[in-house]
Design a protein around this motif. Structure first.
Motif, PDB file in Angstrom:
ATOM      1  N   PHE A  46      74.880 -42.269 -16.687  1.00  0.00           N
ATOM      2  CA  PHE A  46      75.473 -41.042 -17.206  1.00  0.00           C
ATOM      3  C   PHE A  46      76.782 -41.377 -17.903  1.00  0.00           C
ATOM      4  O   PHE A  46      77.353 -42.454 -17.719  1.00  0.00           O
ATOM      5  N   GLN A  47      77.231 -40.467 -18.731  1.00  0.00           N
ATOM      6  CA  GLN A  47      78.584 -40.496 -19.275  1.00  0.00           C
ATOM      7  C   GLN A  47      79.004 -39.058 -19.525  1.00  0.00           C
ATOM      8  O   GLN A  47      78.171 -38.180 -19.723  1.00  0.00           O
ATOM      9  N   GLY A  48      80.285 -38.821 -19.478  1.00  0.00           N
ATOM     10  CA  GLY A  48      80.727 -37.447 -19.657  1.00  0.00           C
ATOM     11  C   GLY A  48      82.221 -37.360 -19.872  1.00  0.00           C
ATOM     12  O   GLY A  48      82.923 -38.366 -19.782  1.00  0.00           O
ATOM     13  N   PRO A  49      82.688 -36.195 -20.146  1.00  0.00           N
ATOM     14  CA  PRO A  49      81.910 -34.997 -20.455  1.00  0.00           C
ATOM     15  C   PRO A  49      81.222 -35.125 -21.816  1.00  0.00           C
ATOM     16  O   PRO A  49      81.578 -35.980 -22.625  1.00  0.00           O
ATOM     17  N   ASP A  50      80.244 -34.267 -22.056  1.00  0.00           N
ATOM     18  CA  ASP A  50      79.433 -34.362 -23.269  1.00  0.00           C
ATOM     19  C   ASP A  50      80.245 -34.309 -24.555  1.00  0.00           C
ATOM     20  O   ASP A  50      79.958 -35.029 -25.499  1.00  0.00           O
ATOM     21  N   ASP A  51      81.274 -33.465 -24.604  1.00  0.00           N
ATOM     22  CA  ASP A  51      82.023 -33.279 -25.847  1.00  0.00           C
ATOM     23  C   ASP A  51      82.984 -34.433 -26.163  1.00  0.00           C
ATOM     24  O   ASP A  51      83.314 -34.657 -27.321  1.00  0.00           O
ATOM     25  N   ASP A  52      83.438 -35.179 -25.147  1.00  0.00           N
ATOM     26  CA  ASP A  52      84.361 -36.300 -25.375  1.00  0.00           C
ATOM     27  C   ASP A  52      84.307 -37.244 -24.174  1.00  0.00           C
ATOM     28  O   ASP A  52      85.178 -37.226 -23.311  1.00  0.00           O
ATOM     29  N   PRO A  53      83.259 -38.083 -24.104  1.00  0.00           N
ATOM     30  CA  PRO A  53      83.064 -38.914 -22.909  1.00  0.00           C
ATOM     31  C   PRO A  53      84.230 -39.881 -22.671  1.00  0.00           C
ATOM     32  O   PRO A  53      84.683 -40.564 -23.585  1.00  0.00           O
ATOM     33  N   TYR A  54      84.691 -39.918 -21.426  1.00  0.00           N
ATOM     34  CA  TYR A  54      85.713 -40.892 -21.042  1.00  0.00           C
ATOM     35  C   TYR A  54      85.366 -41.593 -19.725  1.00  0.00           C
ATOM     36  O   TYR A  54      86.090 -42.471 -19.281  1.00  0.00           O
ATOM     37  N   TYR A  55      84.254 -41.230 -19.097  1.00  0.00           N
ATOM     38  CA  TYR A  55      83.806 -41.949 -17.914  1.00  0.00           C
ATOM     39  C   TYR A  55      82.285 -42.105 -17.973  1.00  0.00           C
ATOM     40  O   TYR A  55      81.593 -41.348 -18.662  1.00  0.00           O
ATOM     41  N   ALA A  56      81.807 -43.123 -17.248  1.00  0.00           N
ATOM     42  CA  ALA A  56      80.370 -43.414 -17.255  1.00  0.00           C
ATOM     43  C   ALA A  56      80.006 -44.196 -16.005  1.00  0.00           C
ATOM     44  O   ALA A  56      80.871 -44.767 -15.336  1.00  0.00           O
ATOM     45  N   GLY A  57      78.715 -44.233 -15.740  1.00  0.00           N
ATOM     46  CA  GLY A  57      78.177 -45.047 -14.660  1.00  0.00           C
ATOM     47  C   GLY A  57      77.040 -45.889 -15.191  1.00  0.00           C
ATOM     48  O   GLY A  57      76.180 -45.389 -15.916  1.00  0.00           O
ATOM     49  N   VAL A  58      77.074 -47.182 -14.868  1.00  0.00           N
ATOM     50  CA  VAL A  58      75.981 -48.083 -15.222  1.00  0.00           C
ATOM     51  C   VAL A  58      75.401 -48.620 -13.918  1.00  0.00           C
ATOM     52  O   VAL A  58      76.090 -48.701 -12.905  1.00  0.00           O
ATOM     53  N   ARG A  59      74.124 -48.981 -13.958  1.00  0.00           N
ATOM     54  CA  ARG A  59      73.441 -49.386 -12.733  1.00  0.00           C
ATOM     55  C   ARG A  59      72.373 -50.429 -13.048  1.00  0.00           C
ATOM     56  O   ARG A  59      71.726 -50.390 -14.084  1.00  0.00           O
ATOM     57  N   ARG A  60      72.195 -51.332 -12.076  1.00  0.00           N
ATOM     58  CA  ARG A  60      71.105 -52.307 -12.148  1.00  0.00           C
ATOM     59  C   ARG A  60      70.722 -52.681 -10.720  1.00  0.00           C
ATOM     60  O   ARG A  60      71.572 -53.071  -9.933  1.00  0.00           O
ATOM     61  N   ASP A  61      69.434 -52.595 -10.419  1.00  0.00           N
ATOM     62  CA  ASP A  61      68.917 -53.005  -9.109  1.00  0.00           C
ATOM     63  C   ASP A  61      69.701 -52.390  -7.951  1.00  0.00           C
ATOM     64  O   ASP A  61      69.954 -53.047  -6.945  1.00  0.00           O
ATOM     65  N   GLY A  62      70.119 -51.148  -8.083  1.00  0.00           N
ATOM     66  CA  GLY A  62      70.852 -50.490  -7.016  1.00  0.00           C
ATOM     67  C   GLY A  62      72.350 -50.763  -7.002  1.00  0.00           C
ATOM     68  O   GLY A  62      73.071 -50.215  -6.182  1.00  0.00           O
ATOM     69  N   ILE A  63      72.823 -51.612  -7.893  1.00  0.00           N
ATOM     70  CA  ILE A  63      74.252 -51.917  -7.987  1.00  0.00           C
ATOM     71  C   ILE A  63      74.849 -51.037  -9.074  1.00  0.00           C
ATOM     72  O   ILE A  63      74.387 -51.054 -10.214  1.00  0.00           O
ATOM     73  N   GLY A  64      75.866 -50.267  -8.732  1.00  0.00           N
ATOM     74  CA  GLY A  64      76.487 -49.373  -9.700  1.00  0.00           C
ATOM     75  C   GLY A  64      77.916 -49.763  -9.997  1.00  0.00           C
ATOM     76  O   GLY A  64      78.617 -50.284  -9.131  1.00  0.00           O
ATOM     77  N   ILE A  65      78.341 -49.509 -11.219  1.00  0.00           N
ATOM     78  CA  ILE A  65      79.728 -49.717 -11.627  1.00  0.00           C
ATOM     79  C   ILE A  65      80.149 -48.493 -12.416  1.00  0.00           C
ATOM     80  O   ILE A  65      79.441 -48.041 -13.316  1.00  0.00           O
ATOM     81  N   MET A  66      81.296 -47.940 -12.045  1.00  0.00           N
ATOM     82  CA  MET A  66      81.860 -46.796 -12.747  1.00  0.00           C
ATOM     83  C   MET A  66      82.869 -47.316 -13.766  1.00  0.00           C
ATOM     84  O   MET A  66      83.622 -48.258 -13.482  1.00  0.00           O
ATOM     85  N   LEU A  67      82.898 -46.697 -14.936  1.00  0.00           N
ATOM     86  CA  LEU A  67      83.806 -47.083 -16.016  1.00  0.00           C
ATOM     87  C   LEU A  67      84.582 -45.852 -16.454  1.00  0.00           C
ATOM     88  O   LEU A  67      84.010 -44.764 -16.558  1.00  0.00           O
ATOM     89  N   LYS A  68      85.873 -46.028 -16.727  1.00  0.00           N
ATOM     90  CA  LYS A  68      86.673 -44.880 -17.137  1.00  0.00           C
ATOM     91  C   LYS A  68      87.777 -45.309 -18.099  1.00  0.00           C
ATOM     92  O   LYS A  68      88.574 -46.190 -17.788  1.00  0.00           O
ATOM     93  N   ALA A  69      87.794 -44.677 -19.263  1.00  0.00           N
ATOM     94  CA  ALA A  69      88.879 -44.878 -20.232  1.00  0.00           C
ATOM     95  C   ALA A  69      89.884 -43.757 -19.982  1.00  0.00           C
ATOM     96  O   ALA A  69      89.506 -42.582 -19.975  1.00  0.00           O
ATOM     97  N   ILE A  70      91.133 -44.101 -19.775  1.00  0.00           N
ATOM     98  CA  ILE A  70      92.136 -43.085 -19.431  1.00  0.00           C
ATOM     99  C   ILE A  70      92.938 -42.712 -20.674  1.00  0.00           C
ATOM    100  O   ILE A  70      92.603 -41.773 -21.363  1.00  0.00           O
ATOM    101  N   LEU A  71      93.945 -43.462 -20.982  1.00  0.00           N
ATOM    102  CA  LEU A  71      94.785 -43.270 -22.163  1.00  0.00           C
ATOM    103  C   LEU A  71      95.063 -44.637 -22.758  1.00  0.00           C
ATOM    104  O   LEU A  71      95.028 -45.639 -22.040  1.00  0.00           O
ATOM    105  N   PRO A  72      95.398 -44.705 -24.045  1.00  0.00           N
ATOM    106  CA  PRO A  72      95.661 -46.018 -24.658  1.00  0.00           C
ATOM    107  C   PRO A  72      96.755 -46.818 -23.949  1.00  0.00           C
ATOM    108  O   PRO A  72      96.708 -48.045 -23.924  1.00  0.00           O
ATOM    109  N   ASP A  73      97.716 -46.156 -23.331  1.00  0.00           N
ATOM    110  CA  ASP A  73      98.794 -46.884 -22.660  1.00  0.00           C
ATOM    111  C   ASP A  73      98.479 -47.218 -21.191  1.00  0.00           C
ATOM    112  O   ASP A  73      99.268 -47.861 -20.518  1.00  0.00           O
TER     113      ASP A  73
END
Length: 159
Positions: A46-73
């Motif tokens: 998944f990634q969200g929110p739909d209008d301007d995604p800044y977080y996401a989840g990726v998964r493989r074989d039951g292993i998940g990693i969350m990703l999040k872009a906050i601010l450029p600084d």
């Protein structure tokens, strides 16, 4: 002593954990997602929110990693940038690191350490993602240093 019904519930609760997902701050969400999908074979959950995604989840074989872009600084901060002895950001047990190493190599992953004993008794490898986070993929193996062992042959054939 707690009543048996309370003990049973606490045992069930303690045995109910199934996985953990580290949450990495990233510079560019789409670049990070692409790296995990293309180089490491993860799928985008998944990634969200739909209008301007800044977080996401990726998964493989039951292993998940969350990703999040906050601010450029707000910069990424992999463990190894804070202390040289803290080189891993995620520690992932795998049943067959040899096959996974070959797959990642074919996909063009960036290796920090190739397939070898990455630590005492840990047979595997280390990769870095698009933001510099280091993921160690390993399995326990205790035949290091034994002449003619599979470990010696494996490391000689894969260097």
């Amino acid at each position: 002593l707690a009543p048996a019904s309370t003990q049973d519930r606490s045992t069930q609760v303690n045995g109910n954990l199934a996985s953990i997902s580290p949450f990495f701050i990233v510079r560019d969400l789409q670049v990070s997602i692409a790296y995990y999908v293309e180089r490491l074979g993860f799928q985008l959950d998944f990634q969200g929110p739909d209008d301007d995604p800044y977080y996401a989840g990726v998964r493989r074989d039951g292993i998940g990693i969350m990703l999040k872009a906050i601010l450029p600084d707000v910069l990424t901060q992999p463990n190894h940038t804070r202390h040289e002895w803290a080189r891993w950001d995620a520690y992932i047990y795998t049943l067959d690191p040899d096959t996974l190493f070959d797959e990642f190599r074919e996909r063009g992953a960036s290796f920090v350490k190739p397939l070898s004993f990455i630590d005492d008794g840990l047979w595997g490898f280390e990769v870095t993602d698009a933001d510099g986070y280091v993921l160690a993929f390993f399995r326990l193996r205790h035949d290091e240093g034994i002449p003619g062992s599979a470990a010696g042959e494996d490391s000689a054939n894969r260097s």
